[in-house]
Write an enzyme that holds these catalytic residues in place. Structure first.
Site, mmCIF file in Angstrom:
data_model
loop_
_atom_site.group_PDB
_atom_site.id
_atom_site.type_symbol
_atom_site.label_atom_id
_atom_site.label_comp_id
_atom_site.label_asym_id
_atom_site.label_seq_id
_atom_site.Cartn_x
_atom_site.Cartn_y
_atom_site.Cartn_z
ATOM 1 C CG HIS A 1 33.628 40.968 38.195
ATOM 2 N ND1 HIS A 1 34.953 40.894 37.813
ATOM 3 C CD2 HIS A 1 33.464 40.023 39.152
ATOM 4 C CE1 HIS A 1 35.550 39.946 38.516
ATOM 5 N NE2 HIS A 1 34.665 39.390 39.330
ATOM 6 C CB CYS B 1 36.186 40.833 42.406
ATOM 7 S SG CYS B 1 37.014 39.252 42.129
ATOM 8 C CG HIS C 1 33.004 38.001 43.321
ATOM 9 N ND1 HIS C 1 33.220 37.995 41.960
ATOM 10 C CD2 HIS C 1 31.669 37.876 43.498
ATOM 11 C CE1 HIS C 1 32.053 37.880 41.337
ATOM 12 N NE2 HIS C 1 31.101 37.815 42.249
ATOM 13 C CG ASP D 1 35.782 34.661 43.198
ATOM 14 O OD1 ASP D 1 35.161 33.879 42.470
ATOM 15 O OD2 ASP D 1 36.236 35.743 42.787
ATOM 16 C CG HIS D 2 38.151 31.702 40.997
ATOM 17 N ND1 HIS D 2 38.993 32.310 40.122
ATOM 18 C CD2 HIS D 2 36.896 31.956 40.552
ATOM 19 C CE1 HIS D 2 38.298 32.911 39.181
ATOM 20 N NE2 HIS D 2 37.009 32.707 39.424
ATOM 21 C CE1 TYR E 1 32.829 30.515 40.710
ATOM 22 C CE2 TYR E 1 34.160 30.239 38.728
ATOM 23 C CZ TYR E 1 33.538 31.061 39.650
ATOM 24 O OH TYR E 1 33.629 32.420 39.528
HETATM 25 C C1 DNO Z 1 35.170 34.582 37.275
HETATM 26 C C2 DNO Z 1 34.086 35.514 37.540
HETATM 27 C C3 DNO Z 1 33.818 36.416 36.362
HETATM 28 C C4 DNO Z 1 32.606 37.275 36.610
HETATM 29 C C5 DNO Z 1 32.289 38.214 35.474
HETATM 30 C C6 DNO Z 1 31.156 39.105 35.832
HETATM 31 O O1 DNO Z 1 35.222 33.529 37.845
HETATM 32 O O2 DNO Z 1 34.293 36.246 38.684
HETATM 33 O O3 DNO Z 1 33.616 35.622 35.227
HETATM 34 O O4 DNO Z 1 31.507 36.446 36.791
HETATM 35 O O5 DNO Z 1 33.371 38.968 35.131
HETATM 36 O O6 DNO Z 1 30.514 39.525 34.674
#
Ligand code: DNO
Length: 357
Positions: free
Chosen positions: A207, A245, A272, A317-318, A331
């Site tokens: 990531h 991401c 992501h 994602d978020h 989340y």
């Molecule tokens: C945040 C996530 C990160 C991700 C880590 C992977 O919301 O995208 O915490 O899970 O960096 O190890």
């Protein structure tokens, strides 16, 4: 493309598997054994339990986020081999049970960082936001307390409060670890783990650093085209790949997201997707997924993935906090479900326009 949803387990998530199952187009979840201390090997029966629970709800366990990497490995400490051994045991056990995707990061001490977990927007929703000038005025210990205090009673992934107790010692472990050393430590780790991944069919997907620059004086090495390519080449196996991401890489406007997707190609194992509203250098907020709500062209991002023939796992994602939902910041159910629907809609349009041309 397999659309997925991150799930923190039945005791730790406000969202249930039953709810996730009802989001159209979701094939499975991304989860982890969040209670196993970083550095320990994951017990076989716990992996089995998680997988069974997810499958009984009609979903698949599409990947793990995260099998976290112990700071001794990142810092290259004298006990790193023991932790690498445990990591390998976990990889083998996951592979044995058919789990073929592991997301992890190599950010020293911290994971992702925001200066505000609930910034109010004009429409009354709240979002996570980042301002470098605020971060510059905060010491790391305060940051831990603040992130945890503002997390609606949930544990933030990567911000476990027990880390705070040994924070000074943890910073000391990184004394003398610059970008080059951190990179060498990553390569040392990958050289040990990737051959096992090849044998067990498990894709490692690092990531990127979030935000895409060093924080609190600690080095960060996975945040632009050059350093990602360098990492992929250093251990040149398909199993050594990336979590692309958009919200992390996109914090820096130097990163051309669509161009990077094309260049990284089949080394992208997991995506992501979220949008950001960029206000200036080092200043952004997490917007809704929709292109017009933020600064990214989501159609162009999805099109690049489509063009490279991406067939891995994606997750929204978020999300924003909307409709009165109280959840772990970023989340909740509602806005991520909206995000998944939107991304699936763009994907359907790409597939159909391709068929018709
Ligand atoms: C945040 C996530 C990160 C991700 C880590 C992977 O919301 O995208 O915490 O899970 O960096 O190890």
């Amino acid at each position: 493309m397999d659309m997925s949803f991150r799930w923190f387990g039945k005791d730790e998530d406000s969202v249930t598997l039953e709810q996730i199952r009802q989001i159209p187009g979701i094939k499975g979840v991304i989860s982890a054994l969040y209670d196993i201390p970083v550095g320990e090997a994951w017990p076989v029966y716990r992996i089995h339990q998680l997988k069974t629970e997810v499958e009984e709800s009609g979903l698949a366990l599409l990947g793990i986020e995260s099998v976290n990497v112990h700071d001794s490995i990142k810092a290259g400490a004298s006990d790193r081999d023991r932790y690498i051994g445990n990591y390998i045991t976990t990889v083998k056990r996951l592979g044995d049970q058919g789990v073929s995707l592991i997301c992890y990061n190599f950010m020293p001490v911290f994971d992702w960082l925001r200066s505000d977990l609930a910034q109010e927007r004009q429409d009354g929703s709240t979002v996570m936001a980042y301002r470098q000038d605020i971060i510059d005025g905060i010491n790391p210990e305060m940051m831990f307390s603040q992130m945890n205090a503002d997390a609606n009673g949930y544990l933030l992934p990567g911000w476990e409060p027990d880390k705070m107790e040994g924070l000074k010692a943890l910073f000391d472990t990184y004394r003398g670890v610059d970008e080059q050393r951190l990179f060498e430590n990553l390569v040392y780790f990958l050289k040990a783990v990737i051959p096992v991944c090849e044998e067990y069919g498990v894709n490692m997907a690092i990531h990127p650093d979030d935000p895409a620059w060093p924080i609190f004086g600690l080095p960060r090495i996975i945040h632009n085209r050059e350093n990602i390519m360098r990492m992929l080449k250093a251990v040149d196996s398909k199993y050594n790949g990336l979590t692309f991401c958009t919200g992390s890489l996109g914090t820096s406007s130097d990163n051309d997201l669509s161009g990077m997707i094309k260049e990284l190609g089949d080394r992208i194992h997991f995506v992501h997707i979220r949008n950001l509203k960029i206000h200036g250098k080092g200043h952004f907020e997490e917007s809704a997924h929709l292109s017009s709500d933020g600064s990214f062209d989501m159609y162009a991002i999805l099109k690049s993935l489509y063009d490279i023939g991406f067939n891995g796992v994606v997750r929204p994602d978020h999300g924003r906090a909307i409709w009165g939902e109280i959840s772990r910041p970023g989340y909740g159910l509602y806005d991520r479900a909206l995000g998944a629907m939107y991304l699936n809609g763009l994907w359907e349009a790409l597939e159909k326009s391709h068929l018709r041309n």
